[in-house]
Scaffold this active site. Structure first.
Site, PDB file in Angstrom:
ATOM      1  N   ASP A 487       2.438  -0.728   3.494  1.00 37.91           N
ATOM      2  CA  ASP A 487       1.811  -1.209   4.723  1.00 37.91           C
ATOM      3  C   ASP A 487       2.600  -0.845   5.972  1.00 37.91           C
ATOM      4  OD1 ASP A 487      -0.497  -2.659   3.922  1.00 37.91           O
ATOM      5  OD2 ASP A 487       0.804  -4.218   3.109  1.00 37.91           O
TER       6      ASP A 487
HETATM    7  C1  BGC Z   1       5.268  -6.516   5.488  1.00 34.74           C
HETATM    8  C2  BGC Z   1       4.466  -5.984   4.357  1.00 34.74           C
HETATM    9  C3  BGC Z   1       3.132  -6.667   4.340  1.00 34.74           C
HETATM   10  C4  BGC Z   1       2.440  -6.538   5.685  1.00 34.74           C
HETATM   11  C5  BGC Z   1       1.105  -7.258   5.648  1.00 34.74           C
HETATM   12  C6  BGC Z   1       4.501  -6.380   6.773  1.00 34.74           C
HETATM   13  O1  BGC Z   1       5.225  -6.936   7.803  1.00 34.74           O
HETATM   14  O2  BGC Z   1       6.506  -5.885   5.560  1.00 34.74           O
HETATM   15  O3  BGC Z   1       5.149  -6.181   3.145  1.00 34.74           O
HETATM   16  O4  BGC Z   1       2.311  -6.119   3.354  1.00 34.74           O
HETATM   17  O5  BGC Z   1       3.265  -7.032   6.689  1.00 34.74           O
HETATM   18  O6  BGC Z   1       0.775  -8.024   6.699  1.00 34.74           O
HETATM   19  C1  NOJ Z   2       2.753  -6.474   0.516  1.00 33.31           C
HETATM   20  C2  NOJ Z   2       1.291  -6.243   0.483  1.00 33.31           C
HETATM   21  O1  NOJ Z   2       0.630  -7.397   0.040  1.00 33.31           O
HETATM   22  C3  NOJ Z   2       0.952  -5.067  -0.382  1.00 33.31           C
HETATM   23  O2  NOJ Z   2      -0.418  -4.803  -0.313  1.00 33.31           O
HETATM   24  C4  NOJ Z   2       1.755  -3.872   0.035  1.00 33.31           C
HETATM   25  O3  NOJ Z   2       1.449  -2.823  -0.830  1.00 33.31           O
HETATM   26  C5  NOJ Z   2       3.228  -4.162   0.057  1.00 33.31           C
HETATM   27  N1  NOJ Z   2       3.471  -5.297   0.876  1.00 33.31           N
HETATM   28  C6  NOJ Z   2       4.059  -2.979   0.545  1.00 33.31           C
HETATM   29  O4  NOJ Z   2       3.959  -2.788   1.897  1.00 33.31           O
END
Ligand code: BGC
Ligand code: NOJ
Length: 814
Positions: A487
């Site tokens: 993400d």
């Molecule tokens: C996080 C991710 C997460 C994303 C979703 C980011 O700040 O690092 O792990 O999936 O937010 O909102």
């Molecule tokens: C958490 C999110 O829920 C997931 O969808 C994503 O793949 C990981 N973070 C890595 O960014």
């Protein structure tokens, strides 16, 4: 250092000191009514949706970290002293404190001045309520007179509004009290048809429903004025902050015990039967009264607790293993499976790191979660898949999230995460491999929840694949869109505005940045769809999808290989991300794991090279970090990943979710020793002894462990709601132990460490119980099978004759 111990026999983790480094939590409920409970009774409850139907209030990120929950106070009438057997919120130096987190229940208690108080919290199956079963025992040599006070704070339903809209909310709270039961009915007078209640099994000495009356001005939950004085105020809330508290007086002779039950529940009424009398504003309590009466009876409480135990016995019995490794056994048999059920129920919505107000159910998350829970609740998995597919866009794309209550896509976040739709193929395939139920492919499912747009699920899968093919970049690799699995790799974001969301901002058209990771995922998904098509007689499709998979494989080999590892992506300038050409972020874990899992490079040494690079560049003793070198400054062209200080989260943290990708890749390359070694580095039970470093619960996976660039290397965060649960379960059970459902049946293909002489397992699969014995006789990984004493060809178990209940399988590894 340890803060407790595993009690594997009772499937419990026993916390033996209350001051764990972080709240160590458990979940109550497994159907519609849910709660989070910490080891000191902190947490909250909700019905189905942690935002829209929040029953009790909770303030996140508080000081102390965990304050507010299901607190009980005991008060000694003689001395006036009062304390909480759960340690919080009064924090008395109690003796014999323990918290037993079990399967769907938690028991917390301690002894103070010779009075033992222990409460078992659970949600009965089939009910929308939670039980607090308190036992008070007098361990003194003298009689004791005590008051028991219960307490909860009601949330005004919408947990987001509740924390923000005080100009309204301070004036809306309403309650009723009848027969000692507290009914919370805020907004019931208008559009709500639900209310909450808080009841007690005993005759009351008093009650409170107004927070200020209970706590007193300028006081907190550690020192409520009512408890201090020993007398409830019988307050009725009008606006402000409605709470629920009962007072019960008890006298105990030496050695005597008394049980008191508190019942906190949620009730909906038919819209036309909200009030009784019908023309009044009085809540119709008929239905609530029936269920309250039921659980005021201790025998029913005990029966409900036994039923809960049976539910979990049954659920976990789908797979039980006995290997030479204790940590493997306990995670596979108990805790990892249990965590997978939590991620099924909660997705990423409610934990101590997810506030319950922000994220709904993630599209990619929920599809991956299936890998861990499908075998336990196949019919609910089916429903989940159909719900997810119904939010798919006509373009084949997907809403990134949907709300569990409405089952509609979340417009705030929208779509454009270009990996999302591909996970649906993997999710559906996982379901069919487990159940054999191909009828799901013909289920008519709408797009964007629009009536009239229904198409067979198979059509959804085809569009998912097409979505990628319609969005190829300059190298014919998939365009990344807002982001792929990571993400935080936001190659089209280019954000220079403080506070702007990396998740929803895209300032570039997105015609250049490509993802090698999605390339790998596409190969995997296209082959899975080809398998489905083949098994279900759509041979034309099989050919086409195999061809697309091959073509993408070639593209990845050509443009996605950096010499010693797979490139991660191309940025908006067409420059490589995750290449030796980069100054920082030269190698990323995701493309190594995904490309090898997709079978790219297994025959020509690329895969082996990539895994070697992971080992030398990314592996640490606490797990494998996401990338190296970590980003030491903000790169506008990379986005959120470079917003994190080095070693945390996606910037070179040990993102546990994709460690199992490497574990699986290692088994595919035949390296059982390396696979188990990686597995044990992040296995929470194996890390129990370094509790002061790890800090999170030793019974569930965290999302992240700080990487080697972080000053807190080895420190875990974001426990419970993470794809790590499903992926690790999948990696250990299906690839290391090798008990793997396929479209053709159950495959037995273990890749275990050389020192293991074997293991046994019991697996329930498509109505048959397989008793499996694996024995190592040579050093390799090739398998020969005997089934009920007869040699069987290949490594897939033949489908047994109809009516067969049990099959004995012996697998010899050579
Ligand atoms: C996080 C991710 C997460 C994303 C979703 C980011 O700040 O690092 O792990 O999936 O937010 O909102
Ligand atoms: C958490 C999110 O829920 C997931 O969808 C994503 O793949 C990981 N973070 C890595 O960014």
């Amino acid at each position: 250092m340890r803060y407790g111990k595993f009690d594997d026999k009772r499937k419990e983790y026993v916390i033996t000191r209350p001051d764990t480094p972080l709240p160590w939590i458990n979940y109550l409920g497994c159907e519609a009514y849910f709660g989070i409970i910490s080891n000191t009774a902190g947490g909250y409850s909700f019905y189905k949706d942690a935002r829209l139907r929040r029953i009790t209030r909770y303030r996140y990120n508080n000081a102390p970290f965990d304050m507010g929950g299901r607190y009980i106070y005991l008060r000694d009438a003689a001395s006036g002293e009062f304390w909480s057997p759960s340690w919080m919120p009064t924090r008395h130096a109690a003796e014999r404190y323990s918290c037993r987190h079990g399967m769907g229940y938690t028991t917390i208690g301690s002894t103070y001045n010779g009075i033992e108080g222990r409460t078992r919290y659970f949600v009965p199956m089939g009910e929308n309520l939670e039980i607090w079963q308190l036992t008070v025992t007098n361990r003194r040599k003298k009689p004791a007179k005590l008051s028991v006070f219960s307490s909860i704070e009601f949330c005004l339903w919408d947990a987001w509004d509740d924390q923000t809209n005080f100009q309204r909310n301070f004036s809306t709270g309403q309650v009723e009290v009848e027969d000692g039961v507290i009914y919370h009915k805020t907004e019931y007078r208008e559009r709500r048809d639900h209310f909450a209640y808080f009841a007690c099994s005993e005759k009351l000495a008093g009650f409170d429903t107004q927070r200020d009356a209970f706590l007193g001005a300028y006081r907190g939950w550690d020192n409520p004025a009512v408890v201090e004085s020993g007398r409830s105020a019988n307050s009725i809330a009008h606006g402000w902050a409605p709470i629920g508290s009962h007072q019960v007086k008890i006298s105990l002779t030496p050695g005597e015990s008394k049980q008191i039950v508190f019942i906190l529940g949620y009730q909906e009424n038919p819209k036309d039967q909200k009030f009784l009398p019908a023309d009044s504003q009085t809540v119709n309590k008929q239905n609530a009264k029936t269920v309250i009466a039921k659980y005021r009876d201790l025998q029913n409480v005990e029966a409900a607790f036994r039923a809960l135990g049976q539910y979990w016995e049954e659920t976990l019995s789908v797979l039980q293993v006995d290997t030479p490794d204790l940590h493997t056994n306990r995670m596979v048999n108990i805790w990892n499976a249990y965590q997978c059920m939590a991620t099924f129920n909660m997705s990423r919505s409610a934990s101590f790191y997810e506030s319950g107000v922000g994220r709904g159910l993630g599209f990619r998350d929920s599809n991956q979660d299936l890998l861990g829970f499908v075998q336990m609740v196949p019919s609910r998995a089916r429903e989940r898949i159909l719900d997810l597919a119904a939010t798919q866009l006509k373009s084949g794309g997907a809403f990134h999230q949907y709300q569990p209550l409405t089952k509609r896509g979340n417009n705030d976040v929208g779509s454009g995460f270009n990996d999302d739709p591909l996970w649906l193929i993997l999710g559906v395939n996982t379901y069919i491999k487990e159940t054999g139920d191909a009828s799901i492919l013909n289920e008519k499912v709408p797009y964007e929840n629009e009536p009239g747009s229904e198409k067979p699920l198979y059509d959804h899968l085809q569009r998912s694949l097409q979505y990628t093919l319609d969005r190829l970049g300059p190298h014919k690799l998939p365009l990344i869109g807002r982001a792929d699995w990571n993400d935080c790799l936001n190659l089209n974001c280019f954000s220079d505005t403080p506070g702007q969301s990396f998740q929803t901002t895209t300032n570039k058209e997105g015609k250049t940045a490509e993802s090698v990771f999605i390339g790998g995922l596409f190969v995997l998904a296209a082959n899975e769809l080809a398998d489905l098509a083949e098994t279900f007689d759509r041979r034309g499709d099989t050919k086409r999808y195999r061809w697309e998979a091959e073509r993408m494989k070639e593209t990845v080999r050509k443009h996605g290989w950096d010499g010693e590892w797979f490139v991660r992506a191309y940025d908006d300038f067409g420059r490589k991300v995750g290449s030796k050409e980069c100054k920082e972020g030269q190698i990323f874990i995701e493309s190594q794991g995904m490309c090898v899992m997709a079978g790219i490079g297994l025959k020509d040494g690329m895969a082996q090279k990539a895994l070697e690079s992971v080992k030398t560049r990314l592996a640490t003793r606490h797990g494998i970090v996401l990338n190296q070198p970590a980003f030491t400054r903000y790169y506008i062209e990379y986005g959120e990943i470079s917003s994190y200080p080095p070693g945390y989260k996606e910037n070179a943290g040990i993102f546990c979710h994709n460690n199992p990708w490497i574990i699986i890749a290692e088994t595919m390359a035949g390296n059982g020793d390396q696979a188990l070694d990686y597995y044990l580095r992040i296995n929470p039970s194996a890390r129990e002894g370094i509790g002061e470093v790890h800090r999170c619960e030793p019974y569930v996976y965290p999302q992240m462990i700080a990487g080697r660039d972080a000053p807190t290397h080895g420190e875990a965060k974001n426990s419970w709601l993470t794809g790590t649960a499903a992926w690790n379960f999948y990696a250990i059970t299906q690839f290391i132990l090798g008990i793997r459902p396929t479209l053709k049946g159950l495959r037995i293909a273990p890749v275990i460490p050389s020192r293991w002489t074997g293991f046994t397992a019991v697996r329930k699969y498509r109505g048959v119980t397989y008793r499996i014995t694996v024995k190592r006789s040579g050093k390799g990984n090739s398998v020969s099978l005997t089934v009920d004493g007869k040699a069987a060809p290949g490594d897939v178990l033949p489908l047994p004759a109809p009516g067969t209940d049990e099959v004995a399988v012996e697998a010899t590894i050579n």
